[in-house]
Design an enzyme around this catalytic site. Sequence first.
Site, PDB file in Angstrom:
ATOM      1  N   GLY A 261     -12.524   3.831   1.784  1.00 58.88           N
ATOM      2  CA  GLY A 261     -12.898   4.758   0.855  1.00 58.88           C
ATOM      3  C   GLY A 261     -14.531   4.716   0.872  1.00 58.88           C
ATOM      4  O   GLY A 261     -15.303   5.620   1.068  1.00 58.88           O
ATOM      5  N   TYR A 302     -18.865  -2.496 -13.472  1.00 61.71           N
ATOM      6  CA  TYR A 302     -18.933  -3.565 -12.434  1.00 61.71           C
ATOM      7  C   TYR A 302     -20.338  -4.197 -12.245  1.00 61.71           C
ATOM      8  O   TYR A 302     -20.506  -5.156 -11.293  1.00 61.71           O
ATOM      9  CB  TYR A 302     -18.589  -3.219 -11.165  1.00 61.71           C
ATOM     10  CG  TYR A 302     -17.462  -2.307 -10.976  1.00 61.71           C
ATOM     11  CD1 TYR A 302     -16.041  -2.865 -11.075  1.00 61.71           C
ATOM     12  CD2 TYR A 302     -17.154  -1.117 -10.534  1.00 61.71           C
ATOM     13  CE1 TYR A 302     -15.004  -2.583 -11.244  1.00 61.71           C
ATOM     14  CE2 TYR A 302     -15.891  -0.302 -10.228  1.00 61.71           C
ATOM     15  CZ  TYR A 302     -14.819  -1.224 -10.597  1.00 61.71           C
ATOM     16  OH  TYR A 302     -13.750  -0.520 -10.535  1.00 61.71           O
ATOM     17  N   CYS A 328     -22.852   6.852 -27.342  1.00 64.30           N
ATOM     18  CA  CYS A 328     -23.012   6.150 -28.654  1.00 64.30           C
ATOM     19  C   CYS A 328     -22.457   4.895 -28.356  1.00 64.30           C
ATOM     20  O   CYS A 328     -21.457   4.454 -29.267  1.00 64.30           O
ATOM     21  CB  CYS A 328     -22.736   6.837 -29.877  1.00 64.30           C
ATOM     22  SG  CYS A 328     -23.763   8.238 -29.946  1.00 64.30           S
ATOM     23  N   GLU A 329     -23.084   4.014 -27.191  1.00 57.68           N
ATOM     24  CA  GLU A 329     -22.592   2.814 -27.100  1.00 57.68           C
ATOM     25  C   GLU A 329     -23.586   2.487 -25.948  1.00 57.68           C
ATOM     26  O   GLU A 329     -24.381   3.094 -25.393  1.00 57.68           O
ATOM     27  CB  GLU A 329     -21.179   2.638 -26.233  1.00 57.68           C
ATOM     28  CG  GLU A 329     -20.182   2.529 -27.194  1.00 57.68           C
ATOM     29  CD  GLU A 329     -18.940   2.102 -26.380  1.00 57.68           C
ATOM     30  OE1 GLU A 329     -18.600   1.071 -25.762  1.00 57.68           O
ATOM     31  OE2 GLU A 329     -17.848   2.958 -26.889  1.00 57.68           O
ATOM     32  N   TYR A 356     -16.134   6.346  -6.244  1.00 58.81           N
ATOM     33  CA  TYR A 356     -15.582   5.679  -7.577  1.00 58.81           C
ATOM     34  C   TYR A 356     -16.528   6.057  -8.563  1.00 58.81           C
ATOM     35  O   TYR A 356     -16.933   5.538  -9.533  1.00 58.81           O
ATOM     36  CB  TYR A 356     -15.604   4.246  -7.346  1.00 58.81           C
ATOM     37  CG  TYR A 356     -14.674   3.860  -6.405  1.00 58.81           C
ATOM     38  CD1 TYR A 356     -13.235   3.844  -6.390  1.00 58.81           C
ATOM     39  CD2 TYR A 356     -15.197   3.133  -5.049  1.00 58.81           C
ATOM     40  CE1 TYR A 356     -12.524   3.662  -5.407  1.00 58.81           C
ATOM     41  CE2 TYR A 356     -14.308   2.749  -4.188  1.00 58.81           C
ATOM     42  CZ  TYR A 356     -12.859   3.164  -4.295  1.00 58.81           C
ATOM     43  OH  TYR A 356     -12.027   2.603  -3.425  1.00 58.81           O
TER      44      TYR A 356
HETATM   45  C1  PLP Z   1      -9.111   1.235  -3.237  1.00 51.72           C
HETATM   46  C2  PLP Z   1      -8.369   1.003  -1.844  1.00 51.72           C
HETATM   47  C3  PLP Z   1      -8.981   1.064  -0.590  1.00 51.72           C
HETATM   48  C4  PLP Z   1     -10.505   1.628  -0.554  1.00 51.72           C
HETATM   49  O1  PLP Z   1     -11.460   0.339  -0.423  1.00 51.72           O
HETATM   50  P1  PLP Z   1     -12.785   0.957  -0.501  1.00 51.72           P
HETATM   51  O2  PLP Z   1     -13.528  -0.533  -0.781  1.00 51.72           O
HETATM   52  O3  PLP Z   1     -13.170   1.898  -1.027  1.00 51.72           O
HETATM   53  O4  PLP Z   1     -13.112   1.030   0.987  1.00 51.72           O
HETATM   54  C5  PLP Z   1      -8.073   0.833   0.400  1.00 51.72           C
HETATM   55  N1  PLP Z   1      -6.966   0.392   0.312  1.00 51.72           N
HETATM   56  C6  PLP Z   1      -6.330   0.230  -0.772  1.00 51.72           C
HETATM   57  C7  PLP Z   1      -4.797  -0.065  -0.990  1.00 51.72           C
HETATM   58  C8  PLP Z   1      -6.933   0.543  -2.126  1.00 51.72           C
HETATM   59  O5  PLP Z   1      -6.488   0.321  -3.063  1.00 51.72           O
END
Ligand code: PLP
Length: 413
Positions: A261, A302, A328-329, A356
């Site tokens: 991702g 995070y 407002c936090e 994200y």
């Molecule tokens: C979120 C997720 C990913 C992607 O993770 P990245 O760190 O964004 O590459 C891959 N596999 C599963 C099952 C996930 O939940």
Amino acid sequence: MKNKDLINISEKFGNPVYVYDAEKIISQFERLTKAFKTVKYLKLNYAAKALSNLSILRLMNSLGSGLDTVSIQEVQLGLMAGFKPENIIFTPNGVSLEEIEEASALGVRINIDNLSILEQFGNKHPDVPVCIRINPHVMAGGNSNISVGHIDSKFGISIHQIPHLLRIVELTQMKINGIHMHTGSDILDIEVFLYASEILFDTAKNFKDLEFIDFGSGFKVPYKEGDIETNIEELGEKLSGRFNTFCKEYGRELTLAFEPGKFLVSEAGYFLARVNVVKQTTSTVFASVDSGFNHLIRPMLYGASHQIENISNPKGRERYYSVVGYICETDTFGNNRRINEIREGDILCFKNAGAYCFTMASNYNSRYRPAEVLWHEGKASLIRKRETFDDLIKNQIDIKNLFMAKVESTEAK
Ligand SMILES: *Cc1c(COP(=O)(O)O)cnc(C)c1O
């Protein structure tokens, strides 16, 4: 992307706005593909939850990517974006049997991560092959919030439960077509990752009908100078070699799958916000932007460190600023950052805003979620409109009659 292009986009589409550079996504996809070029069958399944705009999904589909999904809605988005069902894998955690059956009925691949649902699914649908998510109990990252392979993790079926798993497979006569792990969000140490892979290979030997082994993700990308980045080329060389050897032992060419991702979209994203106020206190200069953790929650959630640049004044003298939002936090984007002099009205650019970021945005403080723009071949296209007041109220049912009489009697007093 150049500052000039970003400024133009901010002027044309307003602020705050997310901008995604398609060419960066394409080059990351190609880089990962190239790193595993010695593997005969490689499948990259883009993890939709990182950035799920339909146009981004269409771009991924055009590159030959598959799609990794974690909800039935992501499955539906994927199908709408043109993915073939067999190129979508459903990898949820803690969802109902009904949701898994719904996804399966749409023809997508199913990945199951607990024994209870595996047994129920196998009893009802012994002919539908499924992939199983294994927890090898290896911690690949340092932050316990984002490492999902360790002993107390809610993800996956523990390798210590393989005997139980095998009994379920035997009794239900179900087919296991893939095994999967996703150990955490950060692969910092390739040796640790390879160690977890060995556990997966060991597990794989128990299943005769495998088509693929899915190594999940966790590719780390740099957020700021000095950050460690996963060495994709080294990982590719080492894991490919080991995978090819395993396939020989196993007696069949399997597909090596990943679900990146962040690696594909993080660096392609820019978040632009305008400075509303510069406030000097006794010890700090605050720059408040027309956004907050409602639009970009990673720093507060995070402790993520997104680089912040003043693209309106890139030659200005550097000074220290705390960049904050208008929620407002407490919503700090960055503390005591060295940034080119900030003036009210300047546009700040937050880097690594592809993964994200928009997908975690909310309407907190009754603010609109931002617009999204795709930058491709030197052209900016709006791929999501900024929300309007109608979006905020469209699902609300205003039961004003219930309180009308009370208001009238209060006013009469
Ligand atoms: C979120 C997720 C990913 C992607 O993770 P990245 O760190 O964004 O590459 C891959 N596999 C599963 C099952 C996930 O939940």
